[in-house]
Design a protein around this motif. Structure first.
Motif, PDB file in Angstrom:
ATOM      1  N   GLU A 172     -68.259  81.218  24.826  1.00 33.59           N
ATOM      2  CA  GLU A 172     -68.918  81.513  23.562  1.00 33.59           C
ATOM      3  C   GLU A 172     -69.138  83.005  23.336  1.00 33.59           C
ATOM      4  N   GLY A 173     -69.383  83.759  24.386  1.00 34.27           N
ATOM      5  CA  GLY A 173     -69.715  85.160  24.185  1.00 34.27           C
ATOM      6  C   GLY A 173     -71.143  85.306  23.668  1.00 34.27           C
ATOM      7  N   PRO A 174     -71.486  86.416  23.011  1.00 35.27           N
ATOM      8  CA  PRO A 174     -70.562  87.521  22.703  1.00 35.27           C
ATOM      9  C   PRO A 174     -70.276  88.389  23.928  1.00 35.27           C
ATOM     10  N   PHE A 175     -69.125  89.053  23.879  1.00 38.45           N
ATOM     11  CA  PHE A 175     -68.671  89.885  24.977  1.00 38.45           C
ATOM     12  C   PHE A 175     -68.650  91.353  24.543  1.00 38.45           C
ATOM     13  N   PRO A 176     -68.885  92.265  25.469  1.00 44.72           N
ATOM     14  CA  PRO A 176     -68.807  93.690  25.116  1.00 44.72           C
ATOM     15  C   PRO A 176     -67.422  94.036  24.595  1.00 44.72           C
ATOM     16  N   ILE A 177     -67.375  94.952  23.647  1.00 44.52           N
ATOM     17  CA  ILE A 177     -66.123  95.316  22.974  1.00 44.52           C
ATOM     18  C   ILE A 177     -65.580  96.609  23.558  1.00 44.52           C
ATOM     19  N   VAL A 178     -64.274  96.611  23.842  1.00 44.70           N
ATOM     20  CA  VAL A 178     -63.573  97.851  24.156  1.00 44.70           C
ATOM     21  C   VAL A 178     -62.424  98.006  23.167  1.00 44.70           C
ATOM     22  N   ALA A 181     -64.077  92.614  15.416  1.00 41.71           N
ATOM     23  CA  ALA A 181     -64.316  92.063  16.747  1.00 41.71           C
ATOM     24  C   ALA A 181     -65.692  91.424  16.824  1.00 41.71           C
ATOM     25  N   ALA A 182     -66.663  92.035  16.186  1.00 38.66           N
ATOM     26  CA  ALA A 182     -68.025  91.514  16.218  1.00 38.66           C
ATOM     27  C   ALA A 182     -68.192  90.281  15.337  1.00 38.66           C
ATOM     28  N   SER A 183     -67.482  90.249  14.225  1.00 40.99           N
ATOM     29  CA  SER A 183     -67.683  89.159  13.271  1.00 40.99           C
ATOM     30  C   SER A 183     -66.766  87.968  13.511  1.00 40.99           C
ATOM     31  N   ALA A 184     -65.604  88.193  14.118  1.00 39.32           N
ATOM     32  CA  ALA A 184     -64.613  87.124  14.205  1.00 39.32           C
ATOM     33  C   ALA A 184     -63.977  86.958  15.573  1.00 39.32           C
ATOM     34  N   ALA A 185     -64.339  87.780  16.552  1.00 39.21           N
ATOM     35  CA  ALA A 185     -63.633  87.733  17.836  1.00 39.21           C
ATOM     36  C   ALA A 185     -64.580  87.693  19.031  1.00 39.21           C
ATOM     37  N   LYS A 186     -65.793  87.218  18.818  1.00 41.74           N
ATOM     38  CA  LYS A 186     -66.766  87.030  19.906  1.00 41.74           C
ATOM     39  C   LYS A 186     -67.180  88.337  20.568  1.00 41.74           C
ATOM     40  N   GLY A 187     -67.144  89.427  19.810  1.00 43.67           N
ATOM     41  CA  GLY A 187     -67.535  90.716  20.347  1.00 43.67           C
ATOM     42  C   GLY A 187     -68.975  91.063  20.043  1.00 43.67           C
ATOM     43  N   ASP A 188     -69.547  91.909  20.882  1.00 41.12           N
ATOM     44  CA  ASP A 188     -70.929  92.366  20.729  1.00 41.12           C
ATOM     45  C   ASP A 188     -70.905  93.849  20.374  1.00 41.12           C
ATOM     46  N   LEU A 189     -71.209  94.151  19.122  1.00 36.85           N
ATOM     47  CA  LEU A 189     -71.142  95.530  18.645  1.00 36.85           C
ATOM     48  C   LEU A 189     -72.188  96.425  19.296  1.00 36.85           C
ATOM     49  N   HIS A 231     -67.361 110.870  16.327  1.00 40.74           N
ATOM     50  CA  HIS A 231     -67.581 110.185  15.048  1.00 40.74           C
ATOM     51  C   HIS A 231     -68.663 109.114  15.136  1.00 40.74           C
ATOM     52  N   ARG A 232     -68.651 108.344  16.211  1.00 44.31           N
ATOM     53  CA  ARG A 232     -69.427 107.104  16.218  1.00 44.31           C
ATOM     54  C   ARG A 232     -70.666 107.223  17.094  1.00 44.31           C
ATOM     55  N   THR A 233     -71.819 107.213  16.470  1.00 44.53           N
ATOM     56  CA  THR A 233     -73.053 107.476  17.202  1.00 44.53           C
ATOM     57  C   THR A 233     -73.538 106.297  18.028  1.00 44.53           C
ATOM     58  N   ASP A 234     -73.041 105.089  17.752  1.00 40.96           N
ATOM     59  CA  ASP A 234     -73.499 103.927  18.517  1.00 40.96           C
ATOM     60  C   ASP A 234     -72.561 103.581  19.667  1.00 40.96           C
ATOM     61  N   LEU A 235     -71.580 104.412  19.918  1.00 40.93           N
ATOM     62  CA  LEU A 235     -70.678 104.197  21.041  1.00 40.93           C
ATOM     63  C   LEU A 235     -71.430 104.364  22.356  1.00 40.93           C
ATOM     64  N   LYS A 236     -71.156 103.483  23.307  1.00 43.14           N
ATOM     65  CA  LYS A 236     -71.843 103.537  24.599  1.00 43.14           C
ATOM     66  C   LYS A 236     -71.067 104.327  25.648  1.00 43.14           C
TER      67      LYS A 236
END
Length: 296
Positions: A80-86, A158-166, A187-192
């Motif tokens: 089921e996820g959600p799974f971390p996104i790369v 990925a977050a909305s349709a592919a079981k990813g965790d934004l 560019h992306r301030t929420d990148l981990k």
């Protein structure tokens, strides 16, 4: 898929000169991904790593972009996820079997890995056999703002349709994709976490590619792992050290690992440049870095 207004601003707003909105739009030349390996470089196919799909879901997908469906590849663990996104950023050769396999390796490690075909509008990479042509006709004609918007779209999909965790978002790229990692991190301030495999820090600037990765080093947000080859004739290690020092002077985190005997492309297991020891060590470090910084 357009990026919703409430997802812009501090989350997706990049520094001046890297506007996330597309700078130009054209129809997709590539509507599906490359089958097999690129024709544009020497290959040693017998040594190429092949990762099976046991325990994961993997295959070609269509990612809603601002101007239509963008081809890409997604691999994610079953469940089921959600799974971390790369987000996986290709070399100049397209999303071919090597990049697809990297996605499957990441899925086996517990990640939702997505590799959008960022050059799909510029030319059909599946038919190109000359590196110079790819650079002049595809790479140099792809606006930075365009692929940045495409990566944002891939993350949202990925977050909305592919079981990813934004909330657990990382990025990893090779060669030209390594350059993109530095820019996307700015560019992306929420990148981990961000991982650049031998991405060039310099290069020519243009109206559609106005800033180099070195220019952006002091503006990155997430901790960045830089994996480079000491025998890489195309990327002076001094330029990487300069970027690292620039980032650190600005209070940013860059960890630089140099493999003294490794050439450019040392992770590309399908090419003569592959160096098994450096590639495997770099991969272990990359997975550890993702976990260390919250992409797990």
């Amino acid at each position: 898929m357009s990026i919703p207004d409430d997802a812009r601003g501090t989350t997706l707003g990049g520094p001046e000169g890297l506007d996330p909105r597309p700078l130009s739009r054209r129809g997709f030349v590539m509507t599906s991904l490359i089958t097999g390996l690129t024709l544009a470089t020497a290959r040693v196919e017998a040594q190429a790593i092949t990762t099976d799909a046991e325990g994961i879901e993997a295959g070609e997908v269509k990612i809603p972009a601002a101007d239509g469906p963008m081809p890409g590849y997604r691999a994610v663990p079953r469940g089921e996820g959600p799974f971390p996104i790369v987000l996986v950023i290709e070399e100049i050769f397209g999303v071919h079997d090597y990049i697809k396999d990297i996605c499957r390796r990441l899925a086996k490690a517990g990640y939702c890995a997505v590799a959008p075909e960022l050059y799909a509008r510029q030319g059909d990479l599946s038919t190109m056999t000359d590196v110079k042509t790819i650079i002049s006709e595809v790479i140099s004609k792809t606006p930075d703002g365009e692929w940045i918007a495409d990566l944002d779209a891939a993350a949202a999909w990925a977050a909305s349709a592919a079981k990813g965790d934004l909330a657990r978002l990382g990025v990893m790229g090779w060669c030209r994709g390594g350059r993109a990692v530095w820019l996307y991190d700015a560019h992306r301030t929420d990148l981990k976490a961000a991982i650049a495999w031998y991405g060039p820090l310099g290069g020519e600037r243009s109206a559609i590619q106005p800033r180099t990765a070195g220019d952006m080093a002091g503006e990155i947000h997430a901790p960045l792992l830089a994996l480079y080859g000491g025998a890489d004739s195309s990327i002076p290690i001094a330029s990487v050290e300069e970027a690292r020092d620039k980032a650190r002077a600005a209070g940013k985190s860059v960890e630089l690992i140099v493999y003294p005997e490794a050439p450019h492309g040392f992770h590309a297991d399908y090419r003569p440049s592959y160096r098994k020891d450096a590639a495997e060590d770099g991969w272990r470090r990359a997975l550890a870095f993702l976990k260390q910084h919250g992409v797990a």
